[in-house]
Design a protein around this motif. Structure first.
Motif, PDB file in Angstrom:
ATOM      1  N   GLY A 270      -1.126   8.609   0.971  1.00 45.91           N
ATOM      2  CA  GLY A 270      -2.433   7.954   0.983  1.00 45.91           C
ATOM      3  C   GLY A 270      -2.585   6.967  -0.154  1.00 45.91           C
ATOM      4  O   GLY A 270      -3.087   5.844   0.046  1.00 45.91           O
ATOM      5  N   TRP A 271      -2.130   7.355  -1.338  1.00 42.83           N
ATOM      6  CA  TRP A 271      -2.231   6.460  -2.499  1.00 42.83           C
ATOM      7  C   TRP A 271      -1.416   5.192  -2.304  1.00 42.83           C
ATOM      8  O   TRP A 271      -1.929   4.083  -2.477  1.00 42.83           O
ATOM      9  N   LEU A 272      -0.157   5.334  -1.927  1.00 43.75           N
ATOM     10  CA  LEU A 272       0.709   4.161  -1.788  1.00 43.75           C
ATOM     11  C   LEU A 272       0.274   3.289  -0.605  1.00 43.75           C
ATOM     12  O   LEU A 272       0.384   2.060  -0.655  1.00 43.75           O
ATOM     13  N   GLY A 273      -0.232   3.907   0.465  1.00 45.21           N
ATOM     14  CA  GLY A 273      -0.778   3.117   1.561  1.00 45.21           C
ATOM     15  C   GLY A 273      -1.996   2.332   1.126  1.00 45.21           C
ATOM     16  O   GLY A 273      -2.178   1.164   1.499  1.00 45.21           O
ATOM     17  N   GLY A 274      -2.852   2.956   0.307  1.00 47.87           N
ATOM     18  CA  GLY A 274      -4.006   2.244  -0.232  1.00 47.87           C
ATOM     19  C   GLY A 274      -3.600   1.099  -1.126  1.00 47.87           C
ATOM     20  O   GLY A 274      -4.213   0.026  -1.096  1.00 47.87           O
ATOM     21  N   LEU A 275      -2.554   1.318  -1.927  1.00 49.93           N
ATOM     22  CA  LEU A 275      -2.032   0.238  -2.757  1.00 49.93           C
ATOM     23  C   LEU A 275      -1.585  -0.940  -1.886  1.00 49.93           C
ATOM     24  O   LEU A 275      -1.903  -2.096  -2.166  1.00 49.93           O
ATOM     25  N   GLY A 276      -0.824  -0.626  -0.824  1.00 43.51           N
ATOM     26  CA  GLY A 276      -0.368  -1.689   0.070  1.00 43.51           C
ATOM     27  C   GLY A 276      -1.515  -2.425   0.725  1.00 43.51           C
ATOM     28  O   GLY A 276      -1.480  -3.662   0.867  1.00 43.51           O
ATOM     29  N   PHE A 277      -2.566  -1.695   1.109  1.00 42.29           N
ATOM     30  CA  PHE A 277      -3.726  -2.326   1.741  1.00 42.29           C
ATOM     31  C   PHE A 277      -4.427  -3.278   0.773  1.00 42.29           C
ATOM     32  O   PHE A 277      -4.768  -4.417   1.118  1.00 42.29           O
ATOM     33  N   MET A 278      -4.632  -2.816  -0.466  1.00 38.18           N
ATOM     34  CA  MET A 278      -5.343  -3.641  -1.437  1.00 38.18           C
ATOM     35  C   MET A 278      -4.546  -4.888  -1.800  1.00 38.18           C
ATOM     36  O   MET A 278      -5.113  -5.975  -1.968  1.00 38.18           O
ATOM     37  N   VAL A 279      -3.230  -4.765  -1.934  1.00 40.85           N
ATOM     38  CA  VAL A 279      -2.411  -5.941  -2.224  1.00 40.85           C
ATOM     39  C   VAL A 279      -2.454  -6.926  -1.056  1.00 40.85           C
ATOM     40  O   VAL A 279      -2.576  -8.143  -1.238  1.00 40.85           O
ATOM     41  N   ALA A 280      -2.389  -6.390   0.168  1.00 41.45           N
ATOM     42  CA  ALA A 280      -2.344  -7.262   1.345  1.00 41.45           C
ATOM     43  C   ALA A 280      -3.628  -8.057   1.517  1.00 41.45           C
ATOM     44  O   ALA A 280      -3.594  -9.258   1.816  1.00 41.45           O
ATOM     45  N   VAL A 281      -4.789  -7.418   1.343  1.00 43.33           N
ATOM     46  CA  VAL A 281      -6.048  -8.134   1.566  1.00 43.33           C
ATOM     47  C   VAL A 281      -6.447  -8.990   0.360  1.00 43.33           C
ATOM     48  O   VAL A 281      -7.359  -9.813   0.468  1.00 43.33           O
ATOM     49  N   HIS A 282      -5.768  -8.777  -0.789  1.00 42.14           N
ATOM     50  CA  HIS A 282      -6.054  -9.589  -1.977  1.00 42.14           C
ATOM     51  C   HIS A 282      -4.806 -10.331  -2.455  1.00 42.14           C
ATOM     52  O   HIS A 282      -4.749 -10.751  -3.614  1.00 42.14           O
ATOM     53  N   HIS A 283      -3.830 -10.546  -1.597  1.00 40.96           N
ATOM     54  CA  HIS A 283      -2.567 -11.133  -2.048  1.00 40.96           C
ATOM     55  C   HIS A 283      -2.753 -12.530  -2.627  1.00 40.96           C
ATOM     56  O   HIS A 283      -1.956 -12.980  -3.451  1.00 40.96           O
ATOM     57  N   TRP A 284      -3.797 -13.211  -2.235  1.00 41.86           N
ATOM     58  CA  TRP A 284      -4.041 -14.564  -2.714  1.00 41.86           C
ATOM     59  C   TRP A 284      -4.454 -14.591  -4.186  1.00 41.86           C
ATOM     60  O   TRP A 284      -4.520 -15.658  -4.804  1.00 41.86           O
TER      61      TRP A 284
ATOM     62  N   VAL B 256       0.815  -9.935 -12.345  1.00 45.23           N
ATOM     63  CA  VAL B 256       1.111  -8.503 -12.257  1.00 45.23           C
ATOM     64  C   VAL B 256      -0.160  -7.669 -12.351  1.00 45.23           C
ATOM     65  O   VAL B 256      -0.197  -6.530 -11.885  1.00 45.23           O
ATOM     66  N   PHE B 257      -1.229  -8.234 -12.931  1.00 42.25           N
ATOM     67  CA  PHE B 257      -2.478  -7.479 -13.057  1.00 42.25           C
ATOM     68  C   PHE B 257      -3.049  -7.148 -11.685  1.00 42.25           C
ATOM     69  O   PHE B 257      -3.747  -6.148 -11.530  1.00 42.25           O
ATOM     70  N   THR B 258      -2.746  -7.976 -10.671  1.00 41.45           N
ATOM     71  CA  THR B 258      -3.179  -7.671  -9.306  1.00 41.45           C
ATOM     72  C   THR B 258      -2.588  -6.347  -8.844  1.00 41.45           C
ATOM     73  O   THR B 258      -3.271  -5.530  -8.221  1.00 41.45           O
ATOM     74  N   LEU B 259      -1.313  -6.123  -9.151  1.00 47.80           N
ATOM     75  CA  LEU B 259      -0.647  -4.876  -8.744  1.00 47.80           C
ATOM     76  C   LEU B 259      -1.215  -3.681  -9.500  1.00 47.80           C
ATOM     77  O   LEU B 259      -1.348  -2.588  -8.939  1.00 47.80           O
TER      78      LEU B 259
ATOM     79  N   ILE C 124      -4.311  -3.365 -10.655  1.00 42.34           N
ATOM     80  CA  ILE C 124      -5.624  -3.065 -10.063  1.00 42.34           C
ATOM     81  C   ILE C 124      -5.455  -2.386  -8.706  1.00 42.34           C
ATOM     82  O   ILE C 124      -6.139  -1.414  -8.385  1.00 42.34           O
ATOM     83  N   ALA C 125      -4.514  -2.905  -7.888  1.00 45.72           N
ATOM     84  CA  ALA C 125      -4.292  -2.321  -6.562  1.00 45.72           C
ATOM     85  C   ALA C 125      -3.809  -0.886  -6.678  1.00 45.72           C
ATOM     86  O   ALA C 125      -4.196  -0.024  -5.871  1.00 45.72           O
ATOM     87  N   ALA C 126      -2.957  -0.605  -7.655  1.00 47.07           N
ATOM     88  CA  ALA C 126      -2.462   0.765  -7.828  1.00 47.07           C
ATOM     89  C   ALA C 126      -3.594   1.714  -8.214  1.00 47.07           C
ATOM     90  O   ALA C 126      -3.659   2.860  -7.735  1.00 47.07           O
ATOM     91  N   LEU C 127      -4.501   1.242  -9.065  1.00 48.19           N
ATOM     92  CA  LEU C 127      -5.625   2.083  -9.472  1.00 48.19           C
ATOM     93  C   LEU C 127      -6.589   2.316  -8.311  1.00 48.19           C
ATOM     94  O   LEU C 127      -7.039   3.445  -8.071  1.00 48.19           O
ATOM     95  N   LEU C 128      -6.926   1.244  -7.585  1.00 50.20           N
ATOM     96  CA  LEU C 128      -7.835   1.393  -6.450  1.00 50.20           C
ATOM     97  C   LEU C 128      -7.180   2.171  -5.310  1.00 50.20           C
ATOM     98  O   LEU C 128      -7.864   2.856  -4.551  1.00 50.20           O
ATOM     99  N   GLY C 129      -5.861   2.064  -5.191  1.00 54.90           N
ATOM    100  CA  GLY C 129      -5.166   2.812  -4.147  1.00 54.90           C
ATOM    101  C   GLY C 129      -5.336   4.316  -4.284  1.00 54.90           C
ATOM    102  O   GLY C 129      -5.243   5.053  -3.292  1.00 54.90           O
ATOM    103  N   LEU C 130      -5.601   4.778  -5.505  1.00 58.47           N
ATOM    104  CA  LEU C 130      -5.813   6.218  -5.717  1.00 58.47           C
ATOM    105  C   LEU C 130      -6.999   6.744  -4.915  1.00 58.47           C
ATOM    106  O   LEU C 130      -7.075   7.944  -4.628  1.00 58.47           O
ATOM    107  N   LEU C 131      -7.934   5.849  -4.551  1.00 53.53           N
ATOM    108  CA  LEU C 131      -9.087   6.290  -3.764  1.00 53.53           C
ATOM    109  C   LEU C 131      -8.669   6.839  -2.405  1.00 53.53           C
ATOM    110  O   LEU C 131      -9.399   7.628  -1.798  1.00 53.53           O
ATOM    111  N   TRP C 132      -7.500   6.410  -1.905  1.00 58.29           N
ATOM    112  CA  TRP C 132      -7.045   6.877  -0.601  1.00 58.29           C
ATOM    113  C   TRP C 132      -6.227   8.172  -0.671  1.00 58.29           C
ATOM    114  O   TRP C 132      -5.849   8.700   0.369  1.00 58.29           O
TER     115      TRP C 132
END
Length: 553
Positions: free
Chosen positions: A84-98, A105-108, A110-118
């Motif tokens: 769930g965590w790593l899938g959330g990380l992938g989701f956050m990176v994908a929708v914010h890849h721009w 690297v700060f994008t990754l 943030i995505a890793a921290l927010l991915g913990l919600l999943w």
């Protein structure tokens, strides 16, 4: 003896290398773990294809299935949480890849921290779909998993955590039945629908004997959607208003606009004689406080007289009356600024301020984070147009509710403006930093969802595209201005009256989801209390030599 069956090593004896078979097994296990983590991140990223720019809206209803199947196959709850965590990380990176070119690297991070919600959501998936789920578990999953997803969306929608960009329901911005559902329960209800369908499809994709409740659940979801389509109130037509959007566009290879104000003047002056009621400029369209630059205020007032309509401009500058930099929507009429001013309240993390700057200020040296925090406004504002020529509501003119850029992602802000009497919603935006990415299309699509939720038309005006207008049901009005355009566009915008269920009752799907999760916690707690307590295992008595004592000795 150690766990491998060998003799214990004496204290102080030289260590021996692990057997080759053990080292090979450990390396293989580590490689397997990495491969599974990469697959989880990839599966979590798939739903991003449902959003603009690909905008495969239909894909949203099956995009979660690979992720759900992976979590379902986890051998332990810990593995499910990791999936769930790593899938959330992938989701956050994908929708914010721009954001990667700006934050690197700060994008990754943030995505890793927010991915913990999943991670808790992964536990729920494993709990209700793992193994061979019974019909009862499948039925519960159709309620629990959407509720868990909504809780994740609710938490990450807090401005300090990045805001509600990429809510799953927003991917349905061009689907009329989904927009009708949004008028009933907001984007939250659409998100819940999408997750419920994915859950049912996941069960149908397995060979378990629980397909019947899954089919029944999907039929129920379809029935609820059909009922919302049939019975939800429709906006009542209330005339039309003519609005023009001024988009100066990008004029150099570095993505900057040369002499933006002059280009905006030129484009606006060409609108004279078009019988307009309002002209809207994009975010940061004026780079000086009009109180400090009366010459600019006079030039904008001249434009208002020439066009015969009020101008809504956006000032990004230091204020003379208050310290700091503000982004403000300012209404200017034929006599100059009318006094109606809205200061942006919700700022973009790292883009317009750095959260906990004393701790995270290093982000400015890594990417393009804000060098100075902008100041926040204190309250939303509904403005009154004075020059509307009767079409929009008679002598009373028209009431408009402005938002600035990022704020169009927040459902509660447009809902509040509608409850305060706004008849037209306006979003002034600028995405030139991300001009060649998916961000401009994604941002413009949010206006369609906000319009459908509130039953009020919404104008999305930008500096460099995409500028677009949507009617009271979320339908597109006219043709949008793309990211390559430096032009104006005029729109006959339909107005509407009436109150949608979402405006009346608010975020009730989220409250219902919290109730479902609270009931689940109570049921699990009661089950734990009813579980018989096992007596502690008492080890057998031993002799002085350490061997088990025999009875009678």
């Amino acid at each position: 003896m150690d766990v491998l069956g060998g003799k214990r090593q004496r204290a102080g004896a030289p260590s021996r290398p692990l057997p080759r078979s053990w080292r090979s097994w450990r390396a293989a296990a580590l490689a397997t773990r990495w491969r599974r983590g990469a697959v989880a991140a990839l599966c979590g990223a798939l739903p991003a294809l449902a959003f603009p720019e690909p905008s495969w809206w239909w894909f949203a209803y099956v995009a979660l299935v690979p992720w759900l199947l992976l979590i379902r196959s986890a051998g332990s709850a810990r593995q499910a949480a990791c999936d769930g965590w790593l899938g959330g990380l992938g989701f956050m990176v994908a929708v914010h890849h721009w954001l990667l070119p700006s934050l690197h690297v700060f994008t990754l991070v943030i995505a890793a921290l927010l991915g913990l919600l999943w991670a808790p959501w992964g536990l729920l998936v494993h709990r209700f779909l793992g193994g061979t789920p019974s019909g009862g578990r499948v039925g519960a999953a159709l309620a629990v998993l959407p509720s868990g997803w909504l809780l994740v969306e609710l938490v990450r929608s807090w401005e300090g955590l990045g805001g509600p960009w990429g809510l799953l329901g927003s991917s349905q911005w061009q689907v009329e039945p989904a927009l009708r559902l949004a008028s009933v329960g907001g984007v939250w209800l659409v998100s819940a629908l999408v997750v419920a369908v994915n859950t049912g499809v996941t069960v149908l994709a397995t060979t378990d004997a629980s397909r019947t409740p899954a089919v029944a659940g999907l039929v129920t979801v379809a029935a609820v959607t059909g009922a919302a389509w049939t019975w939800s109130p429709r906006p009542e037509p209330a005339g039309r208003i003519r609005v023009a959007v001024v988009q100066p566009g990008v004029e150099d290879a570095n993505g900057r606009v040369k002499n933006r104000f002059a280009r905006e003047e030129q484009l606006t002056r060409a609108l004279a004689g078009r019988d307009l009621d309002l002209v809207v400029w994009g975010e940061s369209s004026v780079g000086h406080d009009l109180a400090d630059r009366p010459d600019l205020a006079a030039r904008i007032a001249d434009l208002s007289r020439e066009v015969g309509a009020d101008l809504l401009v956006n000032v990004d500058a230091r204020r003379s009356d208050r310290p700091g930099i503000f982004k403000s929507s300012v209404l200017v009429g034929p006599q100059g600024p009318t006094g109606d001013r809205y200061d942006k309240m919700r700022l973009v993390p790292f883009g317009e301020y750095v959260p906990a700057r004393s701790l995270l200020g290093w982000a400015t040296s890594v990417g393009k984070a804000a060098g100075e925090d902008r100041r926040r406004g204190e309250r939303p504002v509904v403005m009154d147009l004075k020059t509307v020529g009767g079409r929009a509501g008679g002598a009373g003119g028209l009431r408009v509710g402005p938002l600035v850029c990022f704020e169009s992602a927040f459902p509660d802000m447009s809902r509040h403006l509608t409850r305060e009497g706004a008849q037209l919603l306006l979003a002034q935006s600028a995405t030139s930093t991300f001009q060649s990415s998916w961000a401009p299309e994604q941002h413009a699509s949010l206006a369609a969802v906000r319009a459908a939720e509130t039953g009020r038309p919404m104008v999305h005006a930008t500096l460099t595209g995409v500028s677009a207008v949507y009617g009271p049901s979320g339908e597109r009005v006219g043709r949008p201005l793309g990211t390559s355009a430096s032009a104006t566009a005029e729109y006959d915008v339909p107005l509407a009256t009436g109150t949608t269920p979402y405006v009346r009752y608010g975020d009730w799907p989220v409250h219902l989801a919290l109730g479902v999760l609270a009931a689940l916690c109570a049921a699990e707690g009661a089950r734990a209390l009813r579980r018989p307590v096992r007596a502690p295992r008492v080890p057998p008595a031993r002799t002085a030599h350490g061997s088990p004592a025999r009875p009678g000795r």
